[in-house]
Design a protein around this motif. Structure first.
Motif, PDB file in Angstrom:
ATOM      1  N   LYS A  46     -45.587  78.171  24.283  1.00 46.87           N
ATOM      2  CA  LYS A  46     -44.620  77.721  23.285  1.00 46.87           C
ATOM      3  C   LYS A  46     -45.323  77.036  22.110  1.00 46.87           C
ATOM      4  O   LYS A  46     -44.954  77.249  20.942  1.00 46.87           O
ATOM      5  N   THR A  47     -46.327  76.245  22.403  1.00 47.77           N
ATOM      6  CA  THR A  47     -47.091  75.586  21.334  1.00 47.77           C
ATOM      7  C   THR A  47     -47.809  76.608  20.459  1.00 47.77           C
ATOM      8  O   THR A  47     -47.845  76.479  19.229  1.00 47.77           O
ATOM      9  N   HIS A  48     -48.360  77.627  21.091  1.00 42.65           N
ATOM     10  CA  HIS A  48     -49.058  78.672  20.348  1.00 42.65           C
ATOM     11  C   HIS A  48     -48.083  79.454  19.471  1.00 42.65           C
ATOM     12  O   HIS A  48     -48.362  79.708  18.285  1.00 42.65           O
ATOM     13  N   ALA A  49     -46.934  79.830  20.029  1.00 43.00           N
ATOM     14  CA  ALA A  49     -45.929  80.558  19.253  1.00 43.00           C
ATOM     15  C   ALA A  49     -45.456  79.719  18.070  1.00 43.00           C
ATOM     16  O   ALA A  49     -45.296  80.225  16.947  1.00 43.00           O
ATOM     17  N   ALA A  50     -45.252  78.426  18.303  1.00 46.11           N
ATOM     18  CA  ALA A  50     -44.820  77.535  17.232  1.00 46.11           C
ATOM     19  C   ALA A  50     -45.876  77.427  16.138  1.00 46.11           C
ATOM     20  O   ALA A  50     -45.556  77.421  14.940  1.00 46.11           O
ATOM     21  N   GLY A  51     -47.149  77.363  16.529  1.00 49.61           N
ATOM     22  CA  GLY A  51     -48.216  77.308  15.533  1.00 49.61           C
ATOM     23  C   GLY A  51     -48.230  78.536  14.655  1.00 49.61           C
ATOM     24  O   GLY A  51     -48.386  78.445  13.425  1.00 49.61           O
ATOM     25  N   LEU A  52     -48.051  79.702  15.259  1.00 50.41           N
ATOM     26  CA  LEU A  52     -48.036  80.946  14.487  1.00 50.41           C
ATOM     27  C   LEU A  52     -46.814  81.010  13.567  1.00 50.41           C
ATOM     28  O   LEU A  52     -46.925  81.426  12.406  1.00 50.41           O
ATOM     29  N   HIS A  57     -43.997  80.304   8.277  1.00 45.95           N
ATOM     30  CA  HIS A  57     -43.102  79.538   7.413  1.00 45.95           C
ATOM     31  C   HIS A  57     -43.853  79.026   6.195  1.00 45.95           C
ATOM     32  O   HIS A  57     -43.363  79.110   5.065  1.00 45.95           O
ATOM     33  N   CYS A  58     -45.055  78.512   6.422  1.00 44.58           N
ATOM     34  CA  CYS A  58     -45.884  78.029   5.316  1.00 44.58           C
ATOM     35  C   CYS A  58     -46.175  79.160   4.323  1.00 44.58           C
ATOM     36  O   CYS A  58     -46.149  78.966   3.110  1.00 44.58           O
ATOM     37  N   GLY A  59     -46.440  80.356   4.858  1.00 40.75           N
ATOM     38  CA  GLY A  59     -46.684  81.501   3.988  1.00 40.75           C
ATOM     39  C   GLY A  59     -45.495  81.817   3.108  1.00 40.75           C
ATOM     40  O   GLY A  59     -45.657  82.212   1.943  1.00 40.75           O
ATOM     41  N   GLU A  60     -44.289  81.631   3.635  1.00 41.16           N
ATOM     42  CA  GLU A  60     -43.094  81.890   2.839  1.00 41.16           C
ATOM     43  C   GLU A  60     -42.885  80.814   1.775  1.00 41.16           C
ATOM     44  O   GLU A  60     -42.384  81.096   0.688  1.00 41.16           O
ATOM     45  N   VAL A  61     -43.267  79.576   2.089  1.00 44.99           N
ATOM     46  CA  VAL A  61     -43.240  78.515   1.080  1.00 44.99           C
ATOM     47  C   VAL A  61     -44.184  78.881  -0.064  1.00 44.99           C
ATOM     48  O   VAL A  61     -43.841  78.773  -1.250  1.00 44.99           O
ATOM     49  N   HIS A  93     -36.698  84.808   4.758  1.00 40.23           N
ATOM     50  CA  HIS A  93     -37.808  84.600   5.687  1.00 40.23           C
ATOM     51  C   HIS A  93     -37.977  83.108   5.991  1.00 40.23           C
ATOM     52  O   HIS A  93     -38.293  82.719   7.127  1.00 40.23           O
ATOM     53  N   LEU A  94     -37.787  82.276   4.965  1.00 38.74           N
ATOM     54  CA  LEU A  94     -37.842  80.826   5.177  1.00 38.74           C
ATOM     55  C   LEU A  94     -36.805  80.395   6.206  1.00 38.74           C
ATOM     56  O   LEU A  94     -37.088  79.587   7.093  1.00 38.74           O
ATOM     57  N   ALA A  95     -35.595  80.922   6.063  1.00 41.17           N
ATOM     58  CA  ALA A  95     -34.517  80.564   6.983  1.00 41.17           C
ATOM     59  C   ALA A  95     -34.839  81.002   8.405  1.00 41.17           C
ATOM     60  O   ALA A  95     -34.629  80.249   9.366  1.00 41.17           O
ATOM     61  N   TRP A  96     -35.337  82.217   8.546  1.00 44.37           N
ATOM     62  CA  TRP A  96     -35.637  82.745   9.884  1.00 44.37           C
ATOM     63  C   TRP A  96     -36.734  81.930  10.568  1.00 44.37           C
ATOM     64  O   TRP A  96     -36.609  81.562  11.733  1.00 44.37           O
ATOM     65  N   THR A  97     -37.820  81.685   9.830  1.00 41.10           N
ATOM     66  CA  THR A  97     -38.951  80.981  10.444  1.00 41.10           C
ATOM     67  C   THR A  97     -38.635  79.508  10.697  1.00 41.10           C
ATOM     68  O   THR A  97     -39.081  78.937  11.695  1.00 41.10           O
ATOM     69  N   ARG A  98     -37.853  78.897   9.806  1.00 39.85           N
ATOM     70  CA  ARG A  98     -37.491  77.492  10.021  1.00 39.85           C
ATOM     71  C   ARG A  98     -36.625  77.352  11.274  1.00 39.85           C
ATOM     72  O   ARG A  98     -36.851  76.441  12.085  1.00 39.85           O
ATOM     73  N   GLN A  99     -35.640  78.237  11.421  1.00 45.43           N
ATOM     74  CA  GLN A  99     -34.797  78.162  12.617  1.00 45.43           C
ATOM     75  C   GLN A  99     -35.619  78.400  13.882  1.00 45.43           C
ATOM     76  O   GLN A  99     -35.414  77.725  14.899  1.00 45.43           O
ATOM     77  N   ARG A 100     -36.564  79.343  13.794  1.00 49.00           N
ATOM     78  CA  ARG A 100     -37.374  79.623  14.981  1.00 49.00           C
ATOM     79  C   ARG A 100     -38.232  78.420  15.348  1.00 49.00           C
ATOM     80  O   ARG A 100     -38.406  78.102  16.533  1.00 49.00           O
ATOM     81  N   LEU A 101     -38.758  77.718  14.357  1.00 47.76           N
ATOM     82  CA  LEU A 101     -39.521  76.503  14.633  1.00 47.76           C
ATOM     83  C   LEU A 101     -38.647  75.455  15.315  1.00 47.76           C
ATOM     84  O   LEU A 101     -39.084  74.777  16.250  1.00 47.76           O
ATOM     85  N   GLU A 103     -36.060  76.056  17.177  1.00 42.74           N
ATOM     86  CA  GLU A 103     -35.810  76.526  18.543  1.00 42.74           C
ATOM     87  C   GLU A 103     -37.011  76.270  19.455  1.00 42.74           C
ATOM     88  O   GLU A 103     -36.847  76.016  20.651  1.00 42.74           O
ATOM     89  N   LEU A 104     -38.196  76.329  18.880  1.00 44.67           N
ATOM     90  CA  LEU A 104     -39.415  76.092  19.658  1.00 44.67           C
ATOM     91  C   LEU A 104     -39.754  74.605  19.761  1.00 44.67           C
ATOM     92  O   LEU A 104     -40.756  74.229  20.362  1.00 44.67           O
ATOM     93  N   GLY A 105     -38.911  73.774  19.156  1.00 45.25           N
ATOM     94  CA  GLY A 105     -39.109  72.330  19.222  1.00 45.25           C
ATOM     95  C   GLY A 105     -40.304  71.852  18.422  1.00 45.25           C
ATOM     96  O   GLY A 105     -40.944  70.856  18.793  1.00 45.25           O
ATOM     97  N   SER A 106     -40.576  72.539  17.300  1.00 42.71           N
ATOM     98  CA  SER A 106     -41.750  72.190  16.507  1.00 42.71           C
ATOM     99  C   SER A 106     -41.364  71.853  15.068  1.00 42.71           C
ATOM    100  O   SER A 106     -40.185  71.814  14.716  1.00 42.71           O
ATOM    101  N   HIS A 107     -42.359  71.602  14.254  1.00 41.32           N
ATOM    102  CA  HIS A 107     -42.150  71.113  12.892  1.00 41.32           C
ATOM    103  C   HIS A 107     -42.749  72.064  11.866  1.00 41.32           C
ATOM    104  O   HIS A 107     -43.598  72.891  12.188  1.00 41.32           O
ATOM    105  N   ARG A 108     -42.300  71.897  10.627  1.00 41.11           N
ATOM    106  CA  ARG A 108     -42.906  72.628   9.507  1.00 41.11           C
ATOM    107  C   ARG A 108     -44.219  71.957   9.109  1.00 41.11           C
ATOM    108  O   ARG A 108     -44.444  70.803   9.426  1.00 41.11           O
ATOM    109  N   SER A 109     -45.069  72.687   8.427  1.00 44.86           N
ATOM    110  CA  SER A 109     -46.362  72.135   8.033  1.00 44.86           C
ATOM    111  C   SER A 109     -46.188  70.936   7.107  1.00 44.86           C
ATOM    112  O   SER A 109     -45.423  70.993   6.137  1.00 44.86           O
ATOM    113  N   LEU A 110     -46.893  69.866   7.406  1.00 42.23           N
ATOM    114  CA  LEU A 110     -46.851  68.673   6.559  1.00 42.23           C
ATOM    115  C   LEU A 110     -47.559  68.902   5.226  1.00 42.23           C
ATOM    116  O   LEU A 110     -47.407  68.110   4.295  1.00 42.23           O
ATOM    117  N   LEU A 111     -48.322  69.984   5.152  1.00 44.49           N
ATOM    118  CA  LEU A 111     -49.075  70.283   3.928  1.00 44.49           C
ATOM    119  C   LEU A 111     -48.324  71.221   2.982  1.00 44.49           C
ATOM    120  O   LEU A 111     -48.881  71.643   1.967  1.00 44.49           O
TER     121      LEU A 111
END
Length: 211
Positions: A46-52, A57-61, A93-101, A103-111
């Motif tokens: 789950k951590t690995h999937a969230a990192g990817l 998500h960062c790429g879409e930003v 794409h932003l919406a899809w990846t943000r929701q998936r993050l 769901e995985l209990g993770s955060h968006r990039s602080l950078l």
């Protein structure tokens, strides 16, 4: 010769910045993973999937910022429309990846604010040098993003069908953007520019996976 943006345009672009970095994105199309069940994954998977997905998500930003800068300077209405259309799909794409993050209990990039600023500057630079190079930059960006997404399909946990569905649809959209840019007269970029883009992407990927 390009024209400097008006005050109304500047205000509109600033609103785009705030919406991209802070507000939840909306998707007109249904989310690609809407009918798929959540997979059983251990903590490491789950951590690995969230990192990817954080990288994606960062790429879409970055894509939003890039296309925003390019469209602001583009001279040809057809090129400007192509950039705006690509940006609209990147919002999904932003919406899809943000929701998936979420769901995985993770955060968006602080950078993300840093990547946004750098990508916007690159987009403006591409726009200043001319529309054929502007479109060439779009085509090469999408080519590299597609390759990056396809590599993620190899790296994601095999059972994570939800993330895979999102990444697959994103790759289809990015390929379409590249083909459209080429059809509008995109000029092939010099090899050193492509190499610099690849290096920048690797730095972003490495950091956003973790931070």
């Amino acid at each position: 010769m390009f024209k400097l943006p008006t005050l109304d345009q500047v205000i509109g672009e600033f609103d785009t910045v705030l919406r991209t970095l802070a507000a939840p994105a909306a998707s007109i199309r249904p989310h690609p993973d809407r009918e798929l069940a959540e997979a059983e994954m251990n903590d490491a998977e789950k951590t690995h999937a969230a990192g990817l997905m954080r990288v994606n998500h960062c790429g879409e930003v970055c894509a939003q910022a890039l296309y925003q800068g390019q469209a602001l300077i583009a001279r040809d209405p057809a090129a400007r429309d192509a950039l705006k259309q690509a940006a609209a799909e990147e919002v999904e794409h932003l919406a899809w990846t943000r929701q998936r993050l979420d769901e995985l209990g993770s955060h968006r990039s602080l950078l993300n604010p840093l990547w946004y600023a750098g990508s916007f500057a690159m987009g403006v630079t591409a726009g200043v040098v001319g529309d054929k190079w502007n479109l060439g930059f779009l085509a090469e960006t999408e080519r590299q993003v597609t390759a990056h997404l396809e590599s993620h399909l190899e790296l994601l946990p095999e059972q994570d069908a939800k993330s895979r569905a999102i990444v697959t649809q994103m790759a289809i959209d990015e390929t379409s953007h590249a083909e459209q840019a080429i059809a509008l007269g995109a000029a092939p970029l010099p090899a050193p520019v492509k190499q610099l883009m690849t290096l920048t992407s690797k730095v972003m990927t490495h950091l956003s996976y973790r931070i």
